[in-house]
Design a protein around this motif. Structure first.
Motif, short mmCIF file in Angstrom:
data_model
loop_
_atom_site.label_atom_id
_atom_site.label_comp_id
_atom_site.label_asym_id
_atom_site.label_seq_id
_atom_site.Cartn_x
_atom_site.Cartn_y
_atom_site.Cartn_z
N PHE A 108 -25.93 25.38 -36.37
CA PHE A 108 -27.09 24.65 -35.86
C PHE A 108 -26.82 24.25 -34.40
O PHE A 108 -25.72 24.45 -33.88
CB PHE A 108 -27.36 23.42 -36.72
N ASN A 109 -27.84 23.71 -33.75
CA ASN A 109 -27.75 23.42 -32.31
C ASN A 109 -26.42 22.77 -31.95
O ASN A 109 -26.06 21.72 -32.49
CB ASN A 109 -28.88 22.48 -31.89
N THR A 110 -25.72 23.40 -31.03
CA THR A 110 -24.40 22.94 -30.60
C THR A 110 -24.38 22.78 -29.09
O THR A 110 -25.02 23.54 -28.37
CB THR A 110 -23.31 23.94 -31.04
N TYR A 111 -23.66 21.80 -28.62
CA TYR A 111 -23.60 21.51 -27.18
C TYR A 111 -22.20 21.06 -26.82
O TYR A 111 -21.38 20.76 -27.69
CB TYR A 111 -24.62 20.43 -26.81
N GLY A 112 -21.92 20.99 -25.52
CA GLY A 112 -20.63 20.49 -25.07
C GLY A 112 -20.18 21.16 -23.80
O GLY A 112 -20.87 22.05 -23.27
N PRO A 113 -19.03 20.77 -23.26
CA PRO A 113 -18.48 21.41 -22.07
C PRO A 113 -18.30 22.90 -22.30
O PRO A 113 -17.93 23.34 -23.39
CB PRO A 113 -17.12 20.71 -21.90
N GLY A 114 -18.58 23.69 -21.27
CA GLY A 114 -18.47 25.14 -21.37
C GLY A 114 -19.79 25.83 -21.58
O GLY A 114 -19.86 27.06 -21.55
N MET A 115 -20.86 25.05 -21.80
CA MET A 115 -22.18 25.67 -21.95
C MET A 115 -22.55 26.42 -20.68
O MET A 115 -22.20 26.01 -19.57
CB MET A 115 -23.25 24.62 -22.22
N HIS A 116 -23.27 27.52 -20.85
CA HIS A 116 -23.77 28.26 -19.69
C HIS A 116 -24.84 27.42 -19.01
O HIS A 116 -25.77 26.93 -19.66
CB HIS A 116 -24.36 29.60 -20.14
N PRO A 117 -24.74 27.21 -17.69
CA PRO A 117 -25.70 26.32 -17.03
C PRO A 117 -27.13 26.85 -17.02
O PRO A 117 -28.06 26.06 -16.86
CB PRO A 117 -25.14 26.21 -15.60
N ASN A 118 -27.29 28.14 -17.19
CA ASN A 118 -28.63 28.72 -17.11
C ASN A 118 -29.05 29.36 -18.43
O ASN A 118 -29.76 30.36 -18.43
CB ASN A 118 -28.67 29.78 -16.00
N ASP A 119 -28.62 28.78 -19.54
CA ASP A 119 -28.94 29.39 -20.83
C ASP A 119 -30.29 28.94 -21.38
O ASP A 119 -30.73 29.44 -22.42
CB ASP A 119 -27.83 29.14 -21.85
N GLY A 120 -30.94 28.01 -20.70
CA GLY A 120 -32.26 27.59 -21.14
C GLY A 120 -32.26 26.67 -22.34
O GLY A 120 -33.33 26.30 -22.84
N ARG A 121 -31.09 26.25 -22.81
CA ARG A 121 -31.06 25.35 -23.97
C ARG A 121 -31.40 23.94 -23.51
O ARG A 121 -31.18 23.54 -22.38
CB ARG A 121 -29.68 25.39 -24.63
N VAL A 122 -31.90 23.18 -24.47
CA VAL A 122 -32.47 21.89 -24.10
C VAL A 122 -31.42 20.93 -23.53
O VAL A 122 -31.69 20.21 -22.57
CB VAL A 122 -33.20 21.29 -25.32
N VAL A 123 -30.21 20.91 -24.07
CA VAL A 123 -29.20 19.97 -23.58
C VAL A 123 -28.78 20.31 -22.16
O VAL A 123 -28.77 19.44 -21.27
CB VAL A 123 -27.97 19.94 -24.52
N SER A 124 -28.47 21.56 -21.90
CA SER A 124 -28.05 21.95 -20.55
C SER A 124 -29.21 21.80 -19.56
O SER A 124 -29.01 21.35 -18.42
CB SER A 124 -27.52 23.39 -20.54
N ASN A 125 -30.42 22.15 -19.97
CA ASN A 125 -31.58 21.98 -19.09
C ASN A 125 -31.77 20.53 -18.69
O ASN A 125 -31.91 20.21 -17.50
CB ASN A 125 -32.86 22.47 -19.80
#
Length: 318
Positions: A172-189
């Motif tokens: 399920f939705n996962t977040y944290g350091p190392g996420m791609h900055p331009n992946d369009g996911r809600v947390v990084s956005n």
């Protein structure tokens, strides 16, 4: 000590998995074609004599020797998997076929990183593993949703027909350091918009819900599943059962970044699920697992990561 193959090993989750496996003393073979993964996620591992990096696309056969396989190879955000939907399906299906063939030859235990997207826009809430899902087979998300569903079928068939030791995890939705900055996911956005005092974009009225699991908790659950007896095949949901609306997430990010951002609303994309929350009863019972990182704590660590990324090289976040 085992020799472990991780496909998609330079990605957000794969790179952290490689690091955790090395910490346990295992040899790690990391395979990635760098379509969405980033080599910078692995820079600190390259000098480790137990770590090997191979540039390879899993849609083609791979010939290596290993004891276990974690198959994480596939773009996981809509921005990336919709860019080349044919290749996304091939990665899910051909990639699964090639990794299962390798596992069969070696009699290696193999884990498939599946997804909560197999539930589609669910009619039941929270989602249990027995639910078959409500998926549009020809929608804009279907290349990923149906690709992952087919991969699960392939894994199950190899288990039934060949007795191959398999593990199926639904992430399920996962977040944290190392996420791609331009992946369009809600947390990084949201975090990148807030750090730059830009308007935070919410699609729809923000009442749709998600459950956000911190990276470390997710990888812990994945590794616990791999260590279970061969009789435990899954699928098993791994995610955080604490549910938040998208609007709540935006307000949390604005507060934690001390941002001047304003929330703006855009039309809701087609096929966007309205609710997503895992039932983790099986994970609790079979893995003795539950997430331990509160959302605010995980968000602070993720905010620090993106803040450092923006300061060191803003081009990463364009």
């Amino acid at each position: 000590m085992k020799r472990v193959l991780v496909t998609g090993g330079s990605g957000f989750l794969g790179s952290w998995l490689c690091e955790k496996l090395l910490e346990q003393g295992h040899e790690v073979i990391c395979v990635d074609n760098f379509y969405t993964g980033a080599k910078r996620n692995l820079y600190h591992l390259l000098d480790n004599p137990k770590f090997e990096l191979i540039r390879h696309d899993v849609t083609f056969p791979l010939y290596v020797e290993c004891d276990e396989i974690y198959n994480l190879a596939c773009p996981a955000s809509p921005v990336h998997y919709q860019r080349d939907p044919v290749q996304t399906v091939k990665t899910c299906v051909h990639g699964a076929i090639n990794m299962l063939g390798l596992a069969k030859r070696l009699n290696a235990k193999i884990l498939q990183a599946s997804t909560s997207e197999v539930y589609g826009d669910p009619f039941i809430h929270p989602q249990v593993e027995e639910y078959w899902g409500n998926v549009n087979p020809i929608g804009i998300r279907s290349c990923y949703d149906e690709g992952k569903r087919c991969a699960e079928t392939l894994f199950h068939c190899y288990w039934m027909q060949c007795g191959l030791p398999i593990k199926l995890i639904r992430i399920f939705n996962t977040y944290g350091p190392g996420m791609h900055p331009n992946d369009g996911r809600v947390v990084s956005n949201f975090i990148l918009q807030a750090l730059q005092n830009q308007d935070i974009t919410i699609y729809g009225d923000g009442s749709q819900t998600r459950s956000f699991c911190y990276r470390d908790d997710l990888i812990d659950g994945m590794m616990r599943l791999m260590e279970t007896p061969d009789t435990v095949t899954g699928p098993i949901n791994i995610g955080n059962p604490d549910e938040f609306t998208i609007l709540q997430l935006a307000k949390n990010v604005i507060e934690l970044t001390d941002s001047q951002s304003k929330v703006i609303h855009m039309p809701l994309p087609f096929d966007d699920p309205k609710q997503r929350k895992p039932d983790i009863g099986k994970a609790r019972k079979l893995l003795d697992w539950k997430p331990t990182t509160p959302l605010r704590e995980g968000l602070l660590k993720t905010i620090d990561y993106f803040d450092d990324l923006l300061k060191s090289n803003p081009a990463f976040c364009l």
